[in-house]
Write a protein that holds these residues in place. Structure first.
Motif: not given
Length: 165
Positions: A4-28
């Protein structure tokens, strides 16, 4: 090669949610420098692509009294397709088995088992694993201490694309 295609922002999103899946979309979105809608679309795309499989809560097994952990090497008597499927089907129904991996080498599987104590593990071996009639050998290794355990995928190893969806 990426499936799949992932850019730097995608990776940042993934890094955040894999450590805390309770974050809201607004927080991410705030943390990666996007507004909520584009951030939500990226998350949805990665879910649809299967990059994000599911979101879970990690529990403390000790707080729940599951203080006995074993990694066991399991060898089947005859590793035919039918026996492998029977074994995997049985394992799937046993809550004590929290991981099961088919491996290469002298054994067929490595399983990770959580129980209350050594007696509960012995009951698991006798009443479940060995009573299947498929297993020829089990080598159990009691976990004394875990110095590292993570569910995080090493995203630093994933190459970025420039797609920026």
């Amino acid at each position: 090669m990426l499936s799949v295609d992932l850019d730097l922002i995608d990776k940042k999103i993934l890094e955040l949610i894999q450590h805390d899946a309770s974050l809201s979309v607004a927080d991410i979105a705030d943390r990666v420098g996007l507004s909520s809608s584009p951030c939500w679309r990226r998350i949805k795309r990665m879910e649809e692509q299967g990059v994000i499989q599911r979101r879970v809560t990690v529990l403390d097994r000790h707080a729940l009294g599951l203080n006995f952990e074993v990694v066991a090497s399991v060898k089947l008597q005859l590793p035919t397709r039918e026996n492998l499927e029977k074994f995997e089907s049985a394992i799937d129904g046993w809550s004590e088995v929290v991981e099961c991996m088919t491996v290469t080498g002298a054994v067929d599987y490595i399983i990770r088992v959580l129980t209350l104590d050594m007696q509960a593990y012995d009951d698991f071996l006798r009443d479940k694993l060995l009573s299947l009639g498929l297993v020829s050998d089990v080598q159990s290794r009691i976990i004394v201490n875990v110095s590292k355990r993570t569910t995080a995928v090493p995203l630093a190893l994933v190459e970025e694309t420039n797609s920026g969806n």
